[in-house]
Scaffold this motif. Structure first.
Motif, PDB file in Angstrom:
ATOM      1  N   THR A  73       0.916  -1.188  -0.076  1.00 27.60           N
ATOM      2  CA  THR A  73      -0.137   0.017  -0.020  1.00 27.60           C
ATOM      3  C   THR A  73       0.939   1.311  -0.004  1.00 27.60           C
ATOM      4  OG1 THR A  73       0.001   0.047   2.383  1.00 27.60           O
ATOM      5  CG2 THR A  73      -1.691  -1.098   1.293  1.00 27.60           C
ATOM      6  N   GLY A  74       0.206   2.398  -0.436  1.00 25.33           N
ATOM      7  CA  GLY A  74       0.874   3.650  -0.547  1.00 25.33           C
ATOM      8  C   GLY A  74       1.704   3.968  -1.689  1.00 25.33           C
ATOM      9  N   PHE A  75       1.618   2.932  -2.674  1.00 27.21           N
ATOM     10  CA  PHE A  75       2.387   3.002  -3.889  1.00 27.21           C
ATOM     11  C   PHE A  75       2.036   4.432  -4.875  1.00 27.21           C
ATOM     12  CE2 PHE A  75       5.125  -0.712  -5.328  1.00 27.21           C
ATOM     13  CZ  PHE A  75       5.488  -0.919  -3.869  1.00 27.21           C
ATOM     14  N   ALA A  76       0.882   4.567  -4.850  1.00 28.36           N
ATOM     15  CA  ALA A  76       0.118   5.704  -5.746  1.00 28.36           C
ATOM     16  C   ALA A  76       0.482   7.009  -4.934  1.00 28.36           C
ATOM     17  CB  ALA A  76      -1.315   5.586  -5.841  1.00 28.36           C
ATOM     18  N   HIS A  77       0.502   7.129  -3.831  1.00 32.37           N
ATOM     19  CA  HIS A  77       1.089   8.232  -3.212  1.00 32.37           C
ATOM     20  C   HIS A  77       2.610   8.522  -3.242  1.00 32.37           C
ATOM     21  CE1 HIS A  77       1.791  10.813   0.568  1.00 32.37           C
ATOM     22  NE2 HIS A  77       1.084  11.772  -0.195  1.00 32.37           N
ATOM     23  N   LEU A  78       3.237   7.545  -3.018  1.00 35.58           N
ATOM     24  CA  LEU A  78       4.623   7.498  -3.163  1.00 35.58           C
ATOM     25  C   LEU A  78       5.051   8.009  -4.464  1.00 35.58           C
ATOM     26  CD1 LEU A  78       7.469   6.710  -2.041  1.00 35.58           C
ATOM     27  CD2 LEU A  78       7.046   4.375  -2.914  1.00 35.58           C
ATOM     28  N   ALA A 183      -9.700  -2.460  -1.819  1.00 38.30           N
ATOM     29  CA  ALA A 183      -9.750  -1.240  -2.552  1.00 38.30           C
ATOM     30  C   ALA A 183      -9.624   0.118  -1.849  1.00 38.30           C
ATOM     31  CB  ALA A 183     -10.623  -1.273  -3.799  1.00 38.30           C
ATOM     32  N   TYR A 184     -10.706   0.132  -0.963  1.00 34.18           N
ATOM     33  CA  TYR A 184     -10.906   1.288  -0.353  1.00 34.18           C
ATOM     34  C   TYR A 184     -10.940   1.359   1.112  1.00 34.18           C
ATOM     35  CZ  TYR A 184     -13.529   3.748  -4.345  1.00 34.18           C
ATOM     36  OH  TYR A 184     -13.804   4.249  -5.382  1.00 34.18           O
ATOM     37  N   LYS A 185     -10.609   0.038   1.691  1.00 34.53           N
ATOM     38  CA  LYS A 185     -10.336  -0.119   3.066  1.00 34.53           C
ATOM     39  C   LYS A 185      -9.100   0.541   3.525  1.00 34.53           C
ATOM     40  CE  LYS A 185     -10.847  -3.906   6.372  1.00 34.53           C
ATOM     41  NZ  LYS A 185     -12.134  -3.501   6.939  1.00 34.53           N
ATOM     42  N   HIS A 186      -8.020   0.259   2.990  1.00 33.83           N
ATOM     43  CA  HIS A 186      -6.886   0.930   3.442  1.00 33.83           C
ATOM     44  C   HIS A 186      -6.754   2.345   2.985  1.00 33.83           C
ATOM     45  CE1 HIS A 186      -5.849   0.213  -0.881  1.00 33.83           C
ATOM     46  NE2 HIS A 186      -4.582   0.784  -0.943  1.00 33.83           N
ATOM     47  N   SER A 187      -5.842   2.807   3.730  1.00 31.13           N
ATOM     48  CA  SER A 187      -5.389   4.527   3.664  1.00 31.13           C
ATOM     49  C   SER A 187      -4.670   4.685   2.198  1.00 31.13           C
ATOM     50  CB  SER A 187      -4.888   5.142   4.809  1.00 31.13           C
ATOM     51  OG  SER A 187      -3.560   4.487   5.043  1.00 31.13           O
ATOM     52  N   THR A 188      -4.824   5.855   1.709  1.00 28.43           N
ATOM     53  CA  THR A 188      -4.149   6.368   0.445  1.00 28.43           C
ATOM     54  C   THR A 188      -2.660   6.538   0.915  1.00 28.43           C
ATOM     55  OG1 THR A 188      -5.861   7.464  -0.476  1.00 28.43           O
ATOM     56  CG2 THR A 188      -4.032   8.030  -1.125  1.00 28.43           C
ATOM     57  N   SER A 191       0.790   2.266   4.747  1.00 28.62           N
ATOM     58  CA  SER A 191       1.208   1.848   6.304  1.00 28.62           C
ATOM     59  C   SER A 191       2.825   2.157   6.063  1.00 28.62           C
ATOM     60  CB  SER A 191       0.776   0.384   6.487  1.00 28.62           C
ATOM     61  OG  SER A 191       1.740  -0.715   5.738  1.00 28.62           O
ATOM     62  N   MET A 192       3.419   2.265   7.283  1.00 27.49           N
ATOM     63  CA  MET A 192       4.815   2.274   7.655  1.00 27.49           C
ATOM     64  C   MET A 192       5.437   0.902   7.042  1.00 27.49           C
ATOM     65  SD  MET A 192       6.019   5.189   8.635  1.00 27.49           S
ATOM     66  CE  MET A 192       5.692   6.527   9.579  1.00 27.49           C
ATOM     67  N   GLU A 193       4.868  -0.195   7.536  1.00 24.21           N
ATOM     68  CA  GLU A 193       5.457  -1.366   7.060  1.00 24.21           C
ATOM     69  C   GLU A 193       5.359  -1.615   5.441  1.00 24.21           C
ATOM     70  OE1 GLU A 193       3.988  -1.301  10.991  1.00 24.21           O
ATOM     71  OE2 GLU A 193       3.019  -1.136   9.073  1.00 24.21           O
ATOM     72  N   ASP A 194       4.472  -1.344   4.796  1.00 20.63           N
ATOM     73  CA  ASP A 194       4.506  -1.706   3.509  1.00 20.63           C
ATOM     74  C   ASP A 194       5.224  -0.516   2.688  1.00 20.63           C
ATOM     75  OD1 ASP A 194       2.426  -3.373   3.936  1.00 20.63           O
ATOM     76  OD2 ASP A 194       0.745  -2.148   3.049  1.00 20.63           O
ATOM     77  N   LEU A 195       5.460   0.591   3.127  1.00 20.61           N
ATOM     78  CA  LEU A 195       6.588   1.571   2.575  1.00 20.61           C
ATOM     79  C   LEU A 195       7.988   0.928   2.729  1.00 20.61           C
ATOM     80  CD1 LEU A 195       4.725   4.828   3.715  1.00 20.61           C
ATOM     81  CD2 LEU A 195       4.953   4.085   1.262  1.00 20.61           C
ATOM     82  N   ASN A 196       8.171   0.587   3.799  1.00 21.79           N
ATOM     83  CA  ASN A 196       9.579   0.012   4.014  1.00 21.79           C
ATOM     84  C   ASN A 196       9.884  -1.323   3.340  1.00 21.79           C
ATOM     85  OD1 ASN A 196      10.514   1.667   6.156  1.00 21.79           O
ATOM     86  ND2 ASN A 196       9.584   0.589   7.712  1.00 21.79           N
ATOM     87  N   ALA A 197       8.888  -2.009   2.941  1.00 25.46           N
ATOM     88  CA  ALA A 197       8.844  -3.127   2.236  1.00 25.46           C
ATOM     89  C   ALA A 197       8.973  -3.020   0.648  1.00 25.46           C
ATOM     90  CB  ALA A 197       7.792  -4.238   2.535  1.00 25.46           C
ATOM     91  N   ALA A 198       8.829  -1.830   0.299  1.00 22.06           N
ATOM     92  CA  ALA A 198       8.775  -1.606  -1.257  1.00 22.06           C
ATOM     93  C   ALA A 198      10.186  -1.598  -1.884  1.00 22.06           C
ATOM     94  CB  ALA A 198       8.244  -0.141  -1.531  1.00 22.06           C
TER      95      ALA A 198
END
Length: 455
Positions: A73-78, A183-188, A191-198
């Motif tokens: 998650t967070g890829f579009a905003h990244l 699709a809509y359940k997670h925030s735009t 999460s910190m964990e997903d951003l770290n895993a990218a």
């Protein structure tokens, strides 16, 4: 001039609203645009406007947080951040410098359903805007250094806007409770964990799939000749190769069967707050426009029912308000109220539900209907005064609904809403089994804790 009696003032307001409402039926706003599709699938919309020597360029990509998968998650905003870190012919940070040094402005925004980038420049700098957008669409610099840099920037943005912001976690918790579909359940923001895993490979694959010409809409509004602008667009963009069509997003959302509720203790909040959301429906639908009118009557401004009841009459809340969220999938109608001292949250909820019951049992007044329509009309037209607002709106309607012409028909759809429509959607959507409630209470600070620490 003689002062108008306070007893007569409501009559003058109603009469004025009725007159404006009649005028609204015979006057409309029209944006004349031309749509062209390049060989690589890029949709181009142009609007000539010679009223000011400026040009606005907007690129809307058909990608938002709804396109992300679990664990990433967070890829579009990244990417909103990554897209300013340079490309083949533009160095890191040069995009800002080139636009600002030429008297322009620029930014990027991301939401659940789309990502948008734009520039506003003097009319003689159209080539610059097209060069900057095409160069990063063709050759974004995806490196580990850039990824690490912007990953840290997004994580800091999350700390500021969610983790260390009063009521920030409440908003996130409500969103997670409200939706069942990921699709809509997670925030735009992700999460910190997903951003770290990218990884660089993850980011490169995401870019190739979604930041392609056949997955974008380019809108140019301003002081130019259409034929000349289209020639420049073709020169800048048409050689960029199209990519495979991204997979469709499953937007199905099951019907909610019972009220969902959560309580949040917030160390940063200074007053209790009640947040209520009723699951609704996608935007640009008949019921959506009826809910727009409903929310204006219920909680739009100081003359609205909830403001008059909770803030003015009962003096139970410091404020109250809300909105209907416009999405490509199922949106929601939101309402929130921040309480005054010594007021119980359950009492505030009870009054909100009582006002909603009134909407269900009896039609709104003529003046409320006219006020809601006129307010919507004013806000929409005010937004279209700027070239960049027209550009962004055209791009969004094209990506959301495949209907750029909605910019010319939207007000007609609002004007068609009747009092009976408002009553009908109140009964259909604003029911207790369809709502998600989050009650936030200030968390007492342990003795010796710094009051500004949020702990």
């Amino acid at each position: 001039m003689r002062r108008v009696s306070r007893l007569l003032l409501p009559l003058f307001i109603c009469a004025f609203a009725a007159i404006v409402g009649q005028a609204q039926a015979v006057r409309n706003v029209r944006v004349d645009f031309k749509e062209t599709t390049l060989k690589n699938g890029l949709r181009v919309i142009t609007v000539e406007d010679h009223s000011a020597p400026v040009v606005a360029v907007s690129v809307t990509y058909n990608v938002g947080s709804r396109d992300e998968r679990q664990g990433r998650t967070g890829f579009a905003h990244l990417f909103e951040h990554m897209m300013f870190k340079g490309s083949e012919n533009v160095g890191s940070g040069e995009h800002f410098m080139l636009v600002f040094n030429n008297g322009g402005n620029m930014n990027g925004t991301t939401n659940t359903d789309r990502t948008n980038y734009f520039e506003v420049l003097p009319a003689n700098q159209l080539d610059l805007a097209l060069f900057l957008e095409s160069d990063r669409m063709r050759s974004l610099a995806i490196t580990k250094d850039n990824l690490d840099n912007q990953r840290n920037a997004v994580q800091e943005e999350r700390r500021l806007g969610v983790d260390n912001q009063a009521y920030g976690k409440s908003d996130e918790i409500q969103n997670e409770l409200l939706y069942d579909n990921f699709a809509y359940k997670h925030s735009t923001i992700g999460s910190m964990e997903d951003l770290n895993a990218a990884s660089v490979e993850d980011v490169a694959a995401f870019f190739k799939m979604y930041y392609a010409p056949n997955n974008a809409v380019l809108v140019v509004v301003g002081d130019f000749k259409t034929a000349d602008a289209l020639a420049k667009v073709r020169s800048s963009f048409e050689a960029i190769p199209r990519q495979a069509t991204p997979p469709p997003v499953d937007m199905a959302e099951p019907q909610q069967k019972e009220e969902r509720r959560a309580n949040v203790d917030d160390g940063l909040a200074r007053a209790p707050r009640v947040d209520i959301a009723w699951k609704a429906l996608p935007g640009n639908t008949t019921d959506f426009y009826a809910l727009q009118v409903l929310t204006a009557a219920l909680q739009g401004g100081q003359s609205s029912r909830l403001y008059q009841k909770l803030v003015k009459e009962k003096e139970m809340t410091a404020n109250v308000g809300g909105f209907i969220d416009e999405r490509r999938g199922v949106g929601a109608l939101y309402s929130n109220a921040t309480l005054r001292p010594n007021v119980k949250t359950e009492d505030v909820e009870a009054l909100i539900y009582a006002e909603i019951d009134r909407l269900k049992k009896e039609p709104i007044a003529d003046w409320e209907l006219n006020k809601a329509k006129n307010t919507t009309r004013r806000n929409f037209i005010n937004g279209l005064q700027s070239s960049i607002s027209r550009a962004i709106t055209l791009g969004q309607y094209t990506v959301y609904y495949n209907e750029p012409g909605l910019i010319n028909t939207r007000l007609d759809k609002v004007a068609a809403v009747t009092k009976e429509d408002v009553q009908r959607v109140a009964n259909k959507y604003l029911v207790d089994t369809n709502r998600t409630v989050v009650v936030t209470m200030p968390k007492a600070k342990p003795k010796g804790t710094n009051a500004s620490s949020g702990q």
